[in-house]
Design a protein around this motif. Sequence first.
Motif, PDB file in Angstrom:
ATOM      1  N   TRP A   1      34.123  35.543  49.745  1.00 17.91           N
ATOM      2  CA  TRP A   1      34.171  36.714  48.871  1.00 17.91           C
ATOM      3  C   TRP A   1      35.030  37.741  49.562  1.00 17.91           C
ATOM      4  CZ3 TRP A   1      34.580  38.972  44.637  1.00 17.91           C
ATOM      5  CH2 TRP A   1      34.329  40.331  44.464  1.00 17.91           C
ATOM      6  N   LEU A   2      36.193  38.013  49.010  1.00 17.97           N
ATOM      7  CA  LEU A   2      37.128  38.954  49.613  1.00 17.97           C
ATOM      8  C   LEU A   2      37.311  40.205  48.775  1.00 17.97           C
ATOM      9  CD1 LEU A   2      39.806  36.333  50.645  1.00 17.97           C
ATOM     10  CD2 LEU A   2      38.095  37.401  52.122  1.00 17.97           C
ATOM     11  N   GLY A   3      36.985  40.142  47.522  1.00 19.31           N
ATOM     12  CA  GLY A   3      37.175  41.256  46.599  1.00 19.31           C
ATOM     13  C   GLY A   3      37.794  40.741  45.317  1.00 19.31           C
ATOM     14  N   PRO A   4      37.522  41.409  44.190  1.00 22.99           N
ATOM     15  CA  PRO A   4      37.984  40.901  42.898  1.00 22.99           C
ATOM     16  C   PRO A   4      39.493  40.816  42.764  1.00 22.99           C
ATOM     17  CG  PRO A   4      37.087  43.114  42.676  1.00 22.99           C
ATOM     18  CD  PRO A   4      36.787  42.658  44.071  1.00 22.99           C
ATOM     19  N   ARG A   5      40.229  41.665  43.460  1.00 24.76           N
ATOM     20  CA  ARG A   5      41.692  41.632  43.344  1.00 24.76           C
ATOM     21  C   ARG A   5      42.293  40.350  43.904  1.00 24.76           C
ATOM     22  NH1 ARG A   5      43.723  47.768  44.595  1.00 24.76           N
ATOM     23  NH2 ARG A   5      42.465  48.714  42.951  1.00 24.76           N
ATOM     24  N   GLU A   6      41.554  39.663  44.734  1.00 32.13           N
ATOM     25  CA  GLU A   6      42.057  38.413  45.320  1.00 32.13           C
ATOM     26  C   GLU A   6      42.318  37.347  44.259  1.00 32.13           C
ATOM     27  OE1 GLU A   6      43.008  38.091  48.476  1.00 32.13           O
ATOM     28  OE2 GLU A   6      42.410  40.170  48.750  1.00 32.13           O
ATOM     29  N   LEU A   7      41.709  37.476  43.094  1.00 29.85           N
ATOM     30  CA  LEU A   7      41.902  36.487  42.026  1.00 29.85           C
ATOM     31  C   LEU A   7      43.005  36.862  41.051  1.00 29.85           C
ATOM     32  CD1 LEU A   7      38.387  35.181  40.930  1.00 29.85           C
ATOM     33  CD2 LEU A   7      40.221  33.928  42.032  1.00 29.85           C
ATOM     34  N   TRP A   8      43.463  38.094  41.049  1.00 29.38           N
ATOM     35  CA  TRP A   8      44.436  38.520  40.053  1.00 29.38           C
ATOM     36  C   TRP A   8      45.667  37.630  40.033  1.00 29.38           C
ATOM     37  CZ3 TRP A   8      44.665  44.585  40.605  1.00 29.38           C
ATOM     38  CH2 TRP A   8      43.440  45.119  40.186  1.00 29.38           C
ATOM     39  N   TYR A   9      46.302  37.462  41.166  1.00 25.61           N
ATOM     40  CA  TYR A   9      47.543  36.678  41.207  1.00 25.61           C
ATOM     41  C   TYR A   9      47.298  35.187  40.957  1.00 25.61           C
ATOM     42  CZ  TYR A   9      51.951  34.680  42.626  1.00 25.61           C
ATOM     43  OH  TYR A   9      53.115  33.970  42.653  1.00 25.61           O
TER      44      TYR A   9
END
Length: 113
Positions: A68-76
Motif C-alpha cells: 500500500w503506497l497511496g492511491p495515486r500509485e494506481l493512476w498511471y
Amino acid sequence: MEPAEQPQGPLTAFDGRLVLDPDARTVTVDGREVRLTHQDVRGLRALVELGEGMHDAQDVLLHGWGVWLGPRELWYPMAVLRTKLGEPWWIVRDGDRYGLRPPEPPPSEKLPS
C-alpha cells in the motif's frame, strides 16, 4: 514486499468476454488479443479476482502487489491498462476506487429488438 505467487491459469469475466492468461501475459477482450506487461497482469488480475463493484485503490494494490503506497500509485498503471483494453472503457475509476465493467457488447453480438 512481493505477493506470493498464485497458481496461474486463465481467468474469465463477463461470460468470457474478457479472458486473462497470466502465464502468456495476454488478455482477450471481445475476441481481440492484447499483450500485457507483468504489471498490467497484476492490475487486471486484481480487478478480476476482486469481482464486481468498485474497489478502493488500497485493496487493488494489496491484492495485486502486496503493498500500500497511496492511491495515486494506481493512476498511471490503470490508465495504461484502460488504453490497452480499448474503448469503450472496461476499467472505470471513481476518485480512488476502481472497478471492472463490461461495455455494451460489440454491435455484431447485439440481439435485434
